[in-house]
Write an enzyme that holds these catalytic residues in place. Structure first.
Site, PDB file in Angstrom:
ATOM      1  N   CYS A 190     -13.951  34.039  32.907  1.00  0.00           N
ATOM      2  CA  CYS A 190     -13.485  35.386  32.709  1.00  0.00           C
ATOM      3  C   CYS A 190     -12.019  35.518  33.404  1.00  0.00           C
ATOM      4  CB  CYS A 190     -14.287  36.456  33.226  1.00  0.00           C
ATOM      5  SG  CYS A 190     -14.999  36.211  34.964  1.00  0.00           S
TER       6      CYS A 190
ATOM      7  N   ASP B 179     -16.769  38.261  53.690  1.00  0.00           N
ATOM      8  CA  ASP B 179     -18.066  38.045  52.828  1.00  0.00           C
ATOM      9  C   ASP B 179     -19.272  37.620  53.900  1.00  0.00           C
ATOM     10  OD1 ASP B 179     -19.950  38.113  51.107  1.00  0.00           O
ATOM     11  OD2 ASP B 179     -19.135  36.257  50.050  1.00  0.00           O
TER      12      ASP B 179
ATOM     13  N   CYS C 140     -12.002  38.939  28.608  1.00  0.00           N
ATOM     14  CA  CYS C 140     -13.251  38.523  29.746  1.00  0.00           C
ATOM     15  C   CYS C 140     -14.245  38.715  29.191  1.00  0.00           C
ATOM     16  CB  CYS C 140     -12.896  39.033  31.131  1.00  0.00           C
ATOM     17  SG  CYS C 140     -13.081  40.825  31.240  1.00  0.00           S
TER      18      CYS C 140
ATOM     19  N   CYS D 252      -8.012  35.710  31.406  1.00  0.00           N
ATOM     20  CA  CYS D 252      -7.195  36.798  31.870  1.00  0.00           C
ATOM     21  C   CYS D 252      -5.761  36.767  31.747  1.00  0.00           C
ATOM     22  CB  CYS D 252      -7.737  37.279  33.053  1.00  0.00           C
ATOM     23  SG  CYS D 252      -6.766  38.918  33.825  1.00  0.00           S
TER      24      CYS D 252
ATOM     25  N   CYS E  29     -18.349  29.626  38.127  1.00  0.00           N
ATOM     26  CA  CYS E  29     -17.682  29.837  36.573  1.00  0.00           C
ATOM     27  C   CYS E  29     -16.555  30.537  36.764  1.00  0.00           C
ATOM     28  CB  CYS E  29     -18.640  30.510  35.755  1.00  0.00           C
ATOM     29  SG  CYS E  29     -18.016  30.834  33.966  1.00  0.00           S
TER      30      CYS E  29
ATOM     31  N   CYS F  35     -24.844  35.823  34.936  1.00  0.00           N
ATOM     32  CA  CYS F  35     -23.785  35.082  35.244  1.00  0.00           C
ATOM     33  C   CYS F  35     -24.026  33.766  35.779  1.00  0.00           C
ATOM     34  CB  CYS F  35     -22.849  36.102  36.307  1.00  0.00           C
ATOM     35  SG  CYS F  35     -21.344  35.440  37.319  1.00  0.00           S
TER      36      CYS F  35
END
Ligand code: B12
Ligand code: SF4
Length: 352
Positions: A246, A135, A196, A250, A243, A216
């Site tokens: 989601c 990243d 999700c 799952c 967060c 989000c």
């Protein structure tokens, strides 16, 4: 060069370095690029200008690192105790920090290990052209990992592995080595499940595989600068940094193993931080407790902004009100505005 033998050696070394998944991706991402460009054109990246800055470079690895023909894609797990995460989310006095940020900043850990992996390859075959990424440069990491056979992109847009769920980071080595692609199947296994999408507190997953980042909570609490739109503040609850909802919901994460990576062990008991304590931190304390952590990205003022929102969503007890009043004259207009919002919300609840 026996490519197959070399690949096996690299994979073995990657396991020794703590990587839990390994694959080789072909560098062709034109269909993903089309989705990325559509996402950008719709403004769904919000203030993340860096997502739009590099033209096609994000989706064409050889534009970033000339000569790239294959990509080594790796995974490192950070999964922990989901029960504890739910307990924190359900306790309005506690601060919820996303699981990925409780230990050492993953960028540092993965980068160092990937460099060691590249040095190992060099020791085996001599100098070669490569670039290590976590990243840290424009790249479509999930699409590359999917193409390398590390999993499929779930409806929440995270990469999921059938045997290990989605609690992992990704990293890559772009290289001119003509390695052999390892993709097994890029087919998804979400089926008709929409948990999700249904649980997302701010309805940020606007359709399967479509995340409007502007909605989000991860974006709002980490990337967004300035005032957080009021429409999302109540839904943010006690999530003060990132967060996980989601992913917590799952079903594939039932198969996730707990990580054993020392770098990702929880630091400073950040998984049990009280909101009032987090709000009382001075800037020096914030810098101390977040040293070497991904939380530093948000900065002290955004930290106070986020905690003020969470306090506004807490119970209107004396301690919470006092904590907010203590910051009501804060020098930052942004912090003051969020404190006022929180106080109004709590006062309204008292009057009800
Ligand atoms: C920007 C970003 C964010 C943004 C936007 C997220 C997003 N979904 O785009 C925000 C701040 C919201 C964010 C949040 C999080 N992030 Co983030 N983020 C990134 C980053 C830097 C770029 C992601 C990106 O390219 N987005 C662009 C959009 C367009 O991508 P997309 O929606 O996933 O769509 C892609 C595919 O789904 C596909 N696609 C979609 N539909 C279709 C349809 C067709 C037909 C086709 C062919 C393809 C296709 O095309 C797109 C391009 O590949 C990556 C690192 C990197 N350089 O890749 C980390 C990364 C994705 N994040 C990561 C993490 C851990 C998180 C969080 C879990 C952190 C947290 N707990 O708060 C959350 C998860 C939220 C979520 N549900 O995604 C990890 C994910 C690991 C994993 N298992 O997937 C990454 C890979 C970082 C890393 N190196 O480990 N993140
Ligand atoms: S990270 Fe949270 S806010 Fe973002 S899509 Fe997932 S559940 Fe929704």
């Amino acid at each position: 060069m026996d490519v197959q033998a070399l690949q096996e050696k690299i994979e073995k070394k990657s396991r020794e370095l703590g990587f839990t998944g390994f694959g080789i991706a072909e560098a062709e991402l034109s269909a993903d690029n089309a989705h990325l460009q559509d996402w950008l054109a719709k403004g769904q990246h919000g203030q993340m200008d860096y997502m739009a800055r590099h033209g096609d470079m994000r989706a064409i690895p050889s534009l970033l690192q000339p000569g790239t023909v294959s990509v080594i894609s790796v995974r490192m797990d950070y999964g922990n105790d989901d029960t504890q995460a739910w307990e924190t989310l359900n306790n309005p006095r506690q601060a919820y920090i996303a699981r990925y940020a409780l230990g050492r900043d993953y960028h540092k850990t993965l980068r160092q290990r990937l460099k060691k992996l590249a040095q190992y390859i060099e020791s085996e075959i001599g100098a070669f052209s490569y670039r290590v990424l976590v990243d840290s440069a424009p790249s479509l990491e999930r699409a590359l990992a999917r193409n390398a056979g590390l999993g499929w992109i779930g409806k929440h847009t995270c990469l999921i592995d059938k045997d290990n769920g989605s609690w992992f980071f990704l990293g890559e080595i772009y290289t001119d080595l003509p390695l052999t692609g390892t993709a097994i199947s890029t087919q998804g296994h979400c089926g008709t499940c929409t948990r999700c999408i249904d649980i997302c507190p701010t309805q940020a997953i606007i359709a399967p595989n479509r995340l409007d980042a502007r909605r989000c909570i991860s974006y709002l609490t980490i990337e967004h600068q300035g005032s957080i739109p009021e429409e999302f503040r109540s839904a943010i609850g006690n999530r003060i940094f990132g967060c996980d909802d989601c992913q917590l919901i799952c079903p594939w994460n039932k198969f996730a193993k707990r990580h054993v990576e020392p770098d990702f062990m929880v630091r400073h008991r950040l998984d049990a931080l009280g909101l009032i304590e987090a709000f009382a931190w001075s800037e020096a304390e914030f810098l101390h407790y977040t040293e070497g952590s991904a939380i530093r990205r948000t900065g002290y003022l955004n930290w106070l902004r986020n905690v003020a929102i969470a306090l506004g969503n807490a119970e209107p007890d004396t301690e919470t009100l006092a904590a907010l009043h203590n910051r009501a004259e804060h020098e930052s207009p942004m912090v003051r505005e969020h404190v006022q919002w929180a106080l109004h919300k709590l006062q309204a609840r008292i009057s009800d």
